[in-house]
Scaffold this active site. Structure first.
Site, mmCIF file in Angstrom:
data_model
loop_
_atom_site.group_PDB
_atom_site.id
_atom_site.type_symbol
_atom_site.label_atom_id
_atom_site.label_comp_id
_atom_site.label_asym_id
_atom_site.label_seq_id
_atom_site.Cartn_x
_atom_site.Cartn_y
_atom_site.Cartn_z
ATOM 1 N N GLY A 58 0.752 -1.248 0.000
ATOM 2 C CA GLY A 58 0.000 0.000 0.000
ATOM 3 C C GLY A 58 0.782 1.298 0.000
ATOM 4 O O GLY A 58 0.215 2.353 -0.298
ATOM 5 N N HIS A 59 2.079 1.290 0.292
ATOM 6 C CA HIS A 59 2.724 2.572 0.638
ATOM 7 C C HIS A 59 2.942 3.508 -0.546
ATOM 8 O O HIS A 59 3.277 4.678 -0.339
ATOM 9 C CB HIS A 59 4.038 2.328 1.402
ATOM 10 C CG HIS A 59 5.176 1.809 0.564
ATOM 11 N ND1 HIS A 59 6.487 2.126 0.825
ATOM 12 C CD2 HIS A 59 5.206 0.976 -0.516
ATOM 13 C CE1 HIS A 59 7.271 1.525 -0.035
ATOM 14 N NE2 HIS A 59 6.512 0.824 -0.855
ATOM 15 N N HIS A 60 2.757 3.037 -1.775
ATOM 16 C CA HIS A 60 2.853 3.947 -2.931
ATOM 17 C C HIS A 60 1.515 4.617 -3.258
ATOM 18 O O HIS A 60 1.503 5.619 -3.986
ATOM 19 C CB HIS A 60 3.346 3.195 -4.169
ATOM 20 C CG HIS A 60 4.768 2.760 -4.098
ATOM 21 N ND1 HIS A 60 5.797 3.614 -3.759
ATOM 22 C CD2 HIS A 60 5.346 1.540 -4.306
ATOM 23 C CE1 HIS A 60 6.937 2.957 -3.762
ATOM 24 N NE2 HIS A 60 6.692 1.688 -4.083
ATOM 25 N N ALA A 61 0.424 4.082 -2.774
ATOM 26 C CA ALA A 61 -0.892 4.645 -3.109
ATOM 27 C C ALA A 61 -1.064 6.014 -2.461
ATOM 28 O O ALA A 61 -1.013 6.147 -1.236
ATOM 29 C CB ALA A 61 -1.990 3.699 -2.643
ATOM 30 N N ASN A 102 6.017 7.106 -1.064
ATOM 31 C CA ASN A 102 5.508 8.422 -1.454
ATOM 32 C C ASN A 102 4.065 8.627 -1.011
ATOM 33 O O ASN A 102 3.677 9.726 -0.571
ATOM 34 C CB ASN A 102 5.617 8.599 -2.962
ATOM 35 C CG ASN A 102 4.916 7.491 -3.727
ATOM 36 O OD1 ASN A 102 5.323 6.331 -3.667
ATOM 37 N ND2 ASN A 102 3.844 7.828 -4.456
#
Length: 529
Positions: A58-61, A102
């Protein structure tokens, strides 16, 4: 979505680095929900630690765009849910995925209630997700400025030594200062050794040690949520190592580690941007200031001034004395580093600052109470100097030698007792060796309370007179598990050694104080030896 819809939109998803199939929406909701439930379980006190093994990551969403195999930002959504539904308000998100998170930083870029720290490959902005957002200068905005910390590796090949160096110098000092209610780890394992896309070399033991360090925060409340990784063996071995820490196992022993030059330079640059040189001293300085304020306000102790600006900069307000220090015939000199958290923890992994502060005050009360009951004078010396960057810093004389020459010898005291605690023991030994004649004449007793990680004080082999005197006038107290009792051959220059069951340095001196005062009173008596 039908198969035809997926085919028709192939280029759209390709451009966003997304893989989709008909069950993608369900999978994404299950993944996000899994992290939410794991986080709520910890925030509500059902479990101390949880591990969410989920896909997709999930950490790029970002708030308005899915990308990089991520559809919902699992960790960000879970963070906001627990902030709204539980007493947890301050959250640390540590992201060790090889790519910058991001989306997570974007979600909380202006929010001071979430501290986001990311260690990732940056390669000058050319490593995914590309651009300057993952640079060390990207520190948040508005109210959230300073609450985003990026440690951007400029090249591939980083390993355990580099990551642990970053943890020790950047991650942990800032995290302790933030004092989170909950720690969430965005645990991508694509920096693991064997991942051909990440091209770094963090071992399962390295991940275990990073997890162990983070476990000392937030009372141990931690959630680990799976993010990226492209080598199944590396993911499974690394995740297993983390899971073992979560269930209470100790991390495996690492060999001696030295960070690479490029990693050390990167960490130093981040420290300059984040002003970590100030943070690393904030907590010790705060605890020292509280204790000194207590001595001054509650017990009317006086501060000892210094004539030089260099010494004043390093030791101002750290040397205190009772009002009768110049005329009292008996002077107790207590030399210590009380307030230096790294010393007080003495190799332990957990830290409760309120408890540490209470230990300092409790022992200070005990010490002052004894001083008043015996009508002795007290010189309280904190040798944990303040940070000094002045060009004359190296010319500052040894603090104990200075105090001996300019204060102690000028008093009326004919009976001096030296009490060393932790690193203060070393300062006392330096004084004894540099002023041996005066010390042997005026000092009636030397007490050394040695912490677990502190070496046992010893006089020089080349000073037999001092060695014999020290043996007859010393009382050295060690925790029972000190290596002295298993690895070191006792010799006369170590003094007279005793052991106590207590292992914490600050609690050791409190526990030992009754026998310490008995020893001192015996040595001060006319028949004392």
């Amino acid at each position: 979505m039908t198969d035809q819809d997926i085919i028709d939109s192939e280029q759209f998803y390709e451009d966003l680095s997304l893989y989709v199939h008909q069950k993608t929406p369900l999978s994404a909701r299950l993944s996000c929900g899994g992290v939410i439930e794991a986080t709520l379980a910890v925030a509500r006190g059902q479990y101390r630690k949880t591990l969410a093994i989920v896909r997709p990551p999930g950490h790029h969403a970002e708030p308005d765009e899915h990308m990089g195999f991520c559809f919902f930002n699992n960790v960000s959504v879970a963070t906001r849910v627990v902030q709204q539904l539980t007493p947890v308000k301050k959250v640390l998100i540590l992201d060790w995925d090889v790519h910058h998170g991001n989306g997570t930083q974007r979600a909380f870029n202006d929010d001071p209630s979430v501290l986001y720290i990311s260690i990732h490959r940056y390669d000058g902005g050319d490593f995914y997700p590309n651009g300057p957002f993952g640079s060390m200068q990207s520190c948040g905005e508005g109210a959230g400025e300073g609450f985003s910390v990026n440690i951007p590796w400029p090249e591939k090949g980083m390993g355990d030594a580099d990551y642990i160096h970053a943890f020790q110098q950047i991650v942990m000092p800032i995290a302790v200062e933030f004092a989170p209610d909950l720690v969430i780890v965005s645990a991508g394992f694509d920096a693991a050794d064997g991942d051909v896309l990440g091209e770094c070399h963090v071992t399962p033991a390295g991940y275990a040690h990073m997890t162990h360090m983070l476990s000392s925060l937030a009372g141990g409340k931690m959630v680990v949520a799976l993010e990226g990784g492209y080598n199944l063996d590396a993911i499974s071995n690394s995740c297993l190592a983390v899971a073992k820490i979560l269930v209470g196992e100790a991390p495996p022993v690492l060999p001696p580690l030295v960070a690479s030059q490029i990693a050390a330079e990167t960490v130093w640059q981040v420290a300059m941007v984040q002003k970590v040189e100030d943070l690393s001293f904030t907590i010790p300085e705060l605890l020292k200031a509280h204790r000194q304020d207590y001595l001054f306000r509650q017990h009317d102790m006086l501060t000892v001034p210094f004539p030089s600006t260099e010494m004043e900069a390093k030791y101002s307000s750290q040397i205190a004395c009772t009002a009768d220090v110049m005329e009292n015939q008996t002077l107790i000199v207590f030399v210590h580093e009380l307030g230096n958290i790294r010393t007080e923890l003495d190799g332990m992994a957990t830290c409760d600052l309120n408890l540490e502060h209470s230990y300092l005050i409790d022992f200070s009360k005990t010490l002052i109470g004894w001083i008043r009951s015996t009508k002795h004078a007290l010189l309280d010396v904190n040798v944990h100097s303040k940070p000094s960057t002045g060009r004359n810093a190296k010319n500052v004389p040894d603090i104990m030698t200075y105090l001996w020459d300019n204060y102690i010898q000028l008093t009326e005291a004919r009976r001096v007792v030296l009490i060393g605690h932790g690193p203060g023991c070393e300062a006392i030994m330096r004084l004894m060796e540099s002023r041996s004649v005066g010390v042997m004449k005026a000092v009636k007793a030397v007490v050394q309370v040695v912490g677990l990680q502190t070496n046992v004080p010893a006089t020089s082999r080349d000073a037999p007179a001092l060695r014999d005197w020290y043996f007859n006038h010393s009382f050295v107290i060690l925790p029972q598990n000190h290596r002295y009792f298993s690895d070191i051959r006792p010799v006369k220059r170590h003094g007279q050694v005793a052991k106590l069951e207590e292992t914490r340095a600050i609690k050791l001196i409190q526990a030992a104080f009754p026998i310490v005062t008995t020893f001192i009173q015996r040595m001060l008596s006319p028949s004392g030896q």
